[in-house]
Design a protein around this motif. Structure first.
Motif, short mmCIF file in Angstrom:
data_model
loop_
_atom_site.label_atom_id
_atom_site.label_comp_id
_atom_site.label_asym_id
_atom_site.label_seq_id
_atom_site.Cartn_x
_atom_site.Cartn_y
_atom_site.Cartn_z
N PRO A 138 48.03 37.60 56.18
CA PRO A 138 49.14 36.65 55.99
C PRO A 138 48.95 35.82 54.73
O PRO A 138 47.85 35.69 54.19
CB PRO A 138 49.03 35.77 57.24
CG PRO A 138 47.57 35.80 57.60
CD PRO A 138 47.12 37.18 57.26
N GLY A 139 50.04 35.25 54.27
CA GLY A 139 49.97 34.33 53.13
C GLY A 139 49.81 35.04 51.81
O GLY A 139 49.74 36.27 51.72
N GLY A 196 46.69 37.43 51.14
CA GLY A 196 46.74 38.77 51.72
C GLY A 196 47.85 39.65 51.22
O GLY A 196 48.05 40.75 51.72
N LEU A 197 48.60 39.18 50.21
CA LEU A 197 49.68 39.97 49.63
C LEU A 197 49.08 40.97 48.63
O LEU A 197 49.03 40.71 47.43
CB LEU A 197 50.70 39.05 48.94
CG LEU A 197 51.97 39.69 48.38
CD1 LEU A 197 52.81 40.28 49.50
CD2 LEU A 197 52.77 38.64 47.61
N LEU A 198 48.59 42.08 49.14
CA LEU A 198 47.87 43.05 48.30
C LEU A 198 48.79 43.69 47.26
O LEU A 198 49.96 43.92 47.53
CB LEU A 198 47.24 44.13 49.18
CG LEU A 198 46.24 43.63 50.23
CD1 LEU A 198 45.60 44.83 50.95
CD2 LEU A 198 45.17 42.74 49.65
N PRO A 199 48.24 44.01 46.08
CA PRO A 199 46.84 43.81 45.69
C PRO A 199 46.52 42.37 45.28
O PRO A 199 47.29 41.73 44.57
CB PRO A 199 46.67 44.75 44.51
CG PRO A 199 48.03 44.87 43.90
CD PRO A 199 48.99 44.75 45.05
N ASN A 200 45.39 41.89 45.80
CA ASN A 200 44.86 40.63 45.30
C ASN A 200 43.71 40.92 44.35
O ASN A 200 43.49 42.09 44.00
CB ASN A 200 44.49 39.68 46.44
CG ASN A 200 43.44 40.26 47.38
OD1 ASN A 200 42.71 41.19 47.04
ND2 ASN A 200 43.35 39.69 48.58
N GLY A 201 42.98 39.91 43.90
CA GLY A 201 42.01 40.21 42.86
C GLY A 201 40.89 39.19 42.75
O GLY A 201 40.82 38.22 43.50
N VAL A 202 40.01 39.45 41.79
CA VAL A 202 38.83 38.62 41.55
C VAL A 202 38.79 38.22 40.07
O VAL A 202 38.99 39.07 39.19
CB VAL A 202 37.54 39.39 41.91
CG1 VAL A 202 36.30 38.58 41.54
CG2 VAL A 202 37.53 39.77 43.39
N PHE A 203 38.54 36.96 39.83
CA PHE A 203 38.25 36.50 38.47
C PHE A 203 36.74 36.47 38.33
O PHE A 203 36.05 35.79 39.08
CB PHE A 203 38.84 35.12 38.22
CG PHE A 203 38.46 34.53 36.89
CD1 PHE A 203 38.72 35.22 35.71
CD2 PHE A 203 37.85 33.28 36.81
CE1 PHE A 203 38.36 34.68 34.47
CE2 PHE A 203 37.50 32.74 35.58
CZ PHE A 203 37.76 33.43 34.41
N CYS A 204 36.23 37.24 37.36
CA CYS A 204 34.80 37.43 37.17
C CYS A 204 34.38 36.84 35.82
O CYS A 204 34.98 37.14 34.79
CB CYS A 204 34.47 38.92 37.22
SG CYS A 204 32.81 39.37 36.68
#
Length: 240
Positions: free
Chosen positions: A104-105, A108-116
């Motif tokens: 939810p929210g 969780g709205l795929l695709p999500n991601g990572v800042f590295c």
């Protein structure tokens, strides 16, 4: 020799502070802070006494080392206890694990991601991150992705009436620049994503949050207050 000296002065170093400025895009106002690889960019969530909760507390902790925040922004979603949602890595230590399932929210709205944050910067879709496991000294997971390889997240609607103040980060193709943006008025996801792709020319961008979005930019005389925050991202500079 003069040219070499000039080049050294202009080259990015850890001593430089992020450059922040205001920008108008399609009639809406934004504030941007740009960081170059080589600057001392970190994530902050908690210290010896627990969660920092505010830019002020992070700045106070840095002051004990003779340092200060150059700029800062909230950097990902968090639980009620201010613990990060999804992957969070601080100074090489994994504090919480990667989440790749839909939910939810906005997170969780795929695709999500990572800042590295490593030797350079990356915004990576979470499932790609799981396969590659890049070396990140700092990392924060959030969602949704805004721009993925130059394309907008497929679920962002141009005519959406979901309007909030929003903030996020975009990264240049070579990873040498990270641009942090916050809207100064309510905008929808589609418009915010196009700011990164169409105005700033960044091929990958990640949403941090909305509604609670805040910025610390002393060069602009800005210090957004409010209720406690979870993860924050900011540059570290020598204290004046």
């Amino acid at each position: 020799m003069r040219l070499l000296a000039l080049a050294l002065l202009l080259a990015p170093t850890a001593m430089q502070a992020a450059e922040c400025r205001d920008l108008s895009f399609e009639g809406a106002s934004y504030t941007l802070c740009e960081v170059a690889a080589g600057e001392d960019l970190r994530l902050f969530q908690s210290g010896p006494d627990g969660a920092y909760g505010s830019f002020k507390n992070v700045d106070a902790a840095l002051a004990t080392e003779g340092k200060a925040l150059g700029f800062a922004m909230n950097a990902g979603m968090y639980h009620r206890d201010l613990a990060p949602v999804g992957l969070y890595v601080e100074d090489g230590v994994e504090v919480s694990k990667l989440v790749t399932r839909a939910g939810p929210g906005n997170f969780g709205l795929l695709p999500n991601g990572v800042f590295c944050i490593g030797e350079t910067f990356r915004v990576i879709e979470s499932r790609v991150f799981r396969k590659e496991r890049p070396d990140c000294r700092y990392a924060t997971q959030s969602g949704p992705m805004l721009v993925i390889g130059g394309k907008l997240h497929p679920k962002l609607l141009a005519d959406s009436d979901s309007l909030y103040v929003r903030n996020g980060v975009g990264v240049s193709r070579d990873g040498a620049r990270a641009v942090f943006a916050i809207s100064n008025e309510a905008v929808n996801f589609h418009t915010f994503a196009r700011l990164f792709r169409d105005e700033l020319g960044l091929p990958d961008a990640l949403y941090f949050d909305g509604n609670i979005s805040r910025l610390y930019a002393p060069a602009l005389g800005r210090h957004d207050g409010g209720f406690p925050m979870g993860p924050m991202v900011g540059t570290v500079v020598p204290k004046d």
